[in-house]
Write a protein that holds these residues in place. Structure first.
Motif, PDB file in Angstrom:
ATOM      1  N   ILE A 165     -11.773   6.068   2.647  1.00 25.59           N
ATOM      2  CA  ILE A 165     -10.590   6.163   1.780  1.00 25.59           C
ATOM      3  C   ILE A 165     -10.349   4.828   1.074  1.00 25.59           C
ATOM      4  O   ILE A 165     -10.051   4.789  -0.127  1.00 25.59           O
ATOM      5  CB  ILE A 165      -9.357   6.570   2.606  1.00 25.59           C
ATOM      6  N   ALA A 166     -10.484   3.739   1.818  1.00 25.61           N
ATOM      7  CA  ALA A 166     -10.235   2.419   1.250  1.00 25.61           C
ATOM      8  C   ALA A 166     -11.245   2.083   0.153  1.00 25.61           C
ATOM      9  O   ALA A 166     -10.874   1.511  -0.882  1.00 25.61           O
ATOM     10  CB  ALA A 166     -10.286   1.361   2.353  1.00 25.61           C
ATOM     11  N   ILE A 167     -12.508   2.439   0.349  1.00 24.09           N
ATOM     12  CA  ILE A 167     -13.529   2.150  -0.663  1.00 24.09           C
ATOM     13  C   ILE A 167     -13.232   2.904  -1.955  1.00 24.09           C
ATOM     14  O   ILE A 167     -13.275   2.337  -3.057  1.00 24.09           O
ATOM     15  CB  ILE A 167     -14.935   2.516  -0.152  1.00 24.09           C
ATOM     16  N   VAL A 168     -12.909   4.188  -1.822  1.00 20.22           N
ATOM     17  CA  VAL A 168     -12.612   4.989  -3.012  1.00 20.22           C
ATOM     18  C   VAL A 168     -11.334   4.497  -3.679  1.00 20.22           C
ATOM     19  O   VAL A 168     -11.251   4.407  -4.907  1.00 20.22           O
ATOM     20  CB  VAL A 168     -12.496   6.483  -2.650  1.00 20.22           C
ATOM     21  N   PHE A 210       3.786   9.795  -0.190  1.00 20.48           N
ATOM     22  CA  PHE A 210       3.307  10.177   1.137  1.00 20.48           C
ATOM     23  C   PHE A 210       3.678   9.107   2.159  1.00 20.48           C
ATOM     24  O   PHE A 210       4.062   9.412   3.290  1.00 20.48           O
ATOM     25  CB  PHE A 210       1.797  10.377   1.129  1.00 20.48           C
ATOM     26  N   LEU A 211       3.557   7.862   1.757  1.00 22.16           N
ATOM     27  CA  LEU A 211       3.909   6.762   2.653  1.00 22.16           C
ATOM     28  C   LEU A 211       5.404   6.787   2.968  1.00 22.16           C
ATOM     29  O   LEU A 211       5.809   6.576   4.122  1.00 22.16           O
ATOM     30  CB  LEU A 211       3.528   5.424   2.013  1.00 22.16           C
ATOM     31  N   VAL A 230       1.157   7.491   8.516  1.00 18.54           N
ATOM     32  CA  VAL A 230       1.376   6.292   7.705  1.00 18.54           C
ATOM     33  C   VAL A 230       0.065   5.649   7.262  1.00 18.54           C
ATOM     34  O   VAL A 230      -0.054   5.173   6.124  1.00 18.54           O
ATOM     35  CB  VAL A 230       2.227   5.268   8.484  1.00 18.54           C
ATOM     36  N   ALA A 231      -0.925   5.627   8.135  1.00 21.15           N
ATOM     37  CA  ALA A 231      -2.136   4.846   7.891  1.00 21.15           C
ATOM     38  C   ALA A 231      -2.869   5.250   6.616  1.00 21.15           C
ATOM     39  O   ALA A 231      -3.265   4.381   5.826  1.00 21.15           O
ATOM     40  CB  ALA A 231      -3.070   4.956   9.091  1.00 21.15           C
ATOM     41  N   ARG A 232      -3.073   6.543   6.399  1.00 25.47           N
ATOM     42  CA  ARG A 232      -3.917   6.968   5.281  1.00 25.47           C
ATOM     43  C   ARG A 232      -3.338   6.576   3.925  1.00 25.47           C
ATOM     44  O   ARG A 232      -4.035   5.928   3.125  1.00 25.47           O
ATOM     45  CB  ARG A 232      -4.189   8.469   5.361  1.00 25.47           C
ATOM     46  N   PRO A 233      -2.101   6.955   3.595  1.00 31.66           N
ATOM     47  CA  PRO A 233      -1.587   6.531   2.294  1.00 31.66           C
ATOM     48  C   PRO A 233      -1.421   5.021   2.182  1.00 31.66           C
ATOM     49  O   PRO A 233      -1.572   4.452   1.094  1.00 31.66           O
ATOM     50  CB  PRO A 233      -0.235   7.248   2.191  1.00 31.66           C
ATOM     51  N   ALA A 234      -1.135   4.363   3.314  1.00 32.33           N
ATOM     52  CA  ALA A 234      -0.979   2.911   3.290  1.00 32.33           C
ATOM     53  C   ALA A 234      -2.308   2.237   2.946  1.00 32.33           C
ATOM     54  O   ALA A 234      -2.359   1.327   2.101  1.00 32.33           O
ATOM     55  CB  ALA A 234      -0.460   2.409   4.632  1.00 32.33           C
ATOM     56  N   PHE A 235      -3.387   2.664   3.598  1.00 35.29           N
ATOM     57  CA  PHE A 235      -4.694   2.098   3.317  1.00 35.29           C
ATOM     58  C   PHE A 235      -5.111   2.392   1.880  1.00 35.29           C
ATOM     59  O   PHE A 235      -5.666   1.519   1.189  1.00 35.29           O
ATOM     60  CB  PHE A 235      -5.741   2.659   4.286  1.00 35.29           C
ATOM     61  N   ALA A 236      -4.882   3.625   1.436  1.00 34.26           N
ATOM     62  CA  ALA A 236      -5.272   4.002   0.074  1.00 34.26           C
ATOM     63  C   ALA A 236      -4.507   3.189  -0.960  1.00 34.26           C
ATOM     64  O   ALA A 236      -5.074   2.712  -1.949  1.00 34.26           O
ATOM     65  CB  ALA A 236      -5.029   5.493  -0.148  1.00 34.26           C
ATOM     66  N   LEU A 237      -3.207   3.010  -0.726  1.00 29.67           N
ATOM     67  CA  LEU A 237      -2.381   2.263  -1.675  1.00 29.67           C
ATOM     68  C   LEU A 237      -2.757   0.779  -1.681  1.00 29.67           C
ATOM     69  O   LEU A 237      -2.839   0.150  -2.746  1.00 29.67           O
ATOM     70  CB  LEU A 237      -0.910   2.433  -1.311  1.00 29.67           C
ATOM     71  N   LEU A 238      -3.010   0.219  -0.502  1.00 29.49           N
ATOM     72  CA  LEU A 238      -3.406  -1.184  -0.413  1.00 29.49           C
ATOM     73  C   LEU A 238      -4.759  -1.401  -1.087  1.00 29.49           C
ATOM     74  O   LEU A 238      -4.942  -2.375  -1.837  1.00 29.49           O
ATOM     75  CB  LEU A 238      -3.479  -1.615   1.048  1.00 29.49           C
TER      76      LEU A 238
END
Length: 245
Positions: free
Chosen positions: A135-138, A54-55, A67-75
């Motif tokens: 998203i980041a917490i999960v 996705f990123l 970009v933000a959502r998959p980037a935050f989730a992956l980080l």
């Protein structure tokens, strides 16, 4: 005679119990990703490969996920895996119930994400208003889970991926070489991994009407129950196989 048979019977029982625990965690991982994708803005929190793609699509200017959502989730996933390697490693070094502790931390993080979603957005879905903090917490919790599964090292049951399990199962079924045959227990675990992820996805999808917060709290509750049973039931204390340093 009784002592000779007690050992194998006890080992078989532990094998069945271990398979049941890891199957439950696989179902939970599927449910988490279903809730994430369907109610948190089409982003995965457990499937890091999906977020990476996705990123890549977002960077290329294609797709519907920014970009933000998959980037935050992956980080967050990466940080969770790193934290698991540090924290769980110290728990293991102290000879404590590392498996239960890791699951309890995961449950607490999922509960925090669920409570945050309820507090900031109510009982509905976050699909229209994705919250990168939730998203980041999960994602962090699922990164921790990845380390837990890696440390448990149960063959064929990574709890979060099915590619390797599916390929190994198919290779075993179609291969004509006797030496390639997988032991019965391992084959069962491969099947359970694939089916468990599917079942988890179905359950997660069925939970979406509850809203993001409530669904995450329900999943957190199940994870906490598994962690509690591991400590409370003495015979579950030997579930985990050799630990990975």
């Amino acid at each position: 005679m009784g002592e000779e048979t007690a050992g194998p019977q006890s080992a078989d029982r532990r094998e069945r119990q271990l398979t049941g625990v890891m199957a439950t965690l696989t179902v939970l991982a599927g449910a988490v990703d279903a809730v994430s994708f369907l109610t948190m803005g089409q982003v995965f929190t457990a499937l890091a490969t999906g977020n990476l793609l996705f990123l890549a699509f977002a960077v290329a200017g294609e797709g519907q996920v920014p970009v933000a959502r998959p980037a935050f989730a992956l980080l967050a996933f990466t940080l969770g895996a790193a934290a698991g390697a540090l924290v769980t490693g110290r728990i293991v070094a102290r000879r404590r119930h590392w498996f239960a502790a890791a699951l309890a931390i995961e449950a607490a993080l999922l509960a925090l994400a669920g409570a945050t979603a309820l507090w900031r957005h109510g009982s509905g879905s976050l699909a229209d208003h994705p919250d990168t903090f939730v998203i980041a917490i999960v994602g962090f919790a699922m990164g921790l889970r990845a380390d837990t599964a890696l440390r448990a090292a149960v063959p064929g049951m990574p709890t979060m991926l099915i590619q390797v399990s599916l390929v190994r199962l198919l290779h075993d079924l179609v291969s004509a070489t006797p030496k390639s045959a997988t032991p019965r227990t391992s084959r069962i675990r491969l099947v359970i991994t694939v089916v468990g992820m599917f079942v988890g996805g179905v359950l997660g999808a069925l939970m979406t009407p509850w809203g993001t917060g409530r669904a995450l709290l329900a999943i957190a509750g199940v994870a906490l129950i598994v962690a509690t049973l591991y400590v409370v039931l003495p015979r579950w204390r030997m579930l985990a196989p050799e630990l990975v340093d």
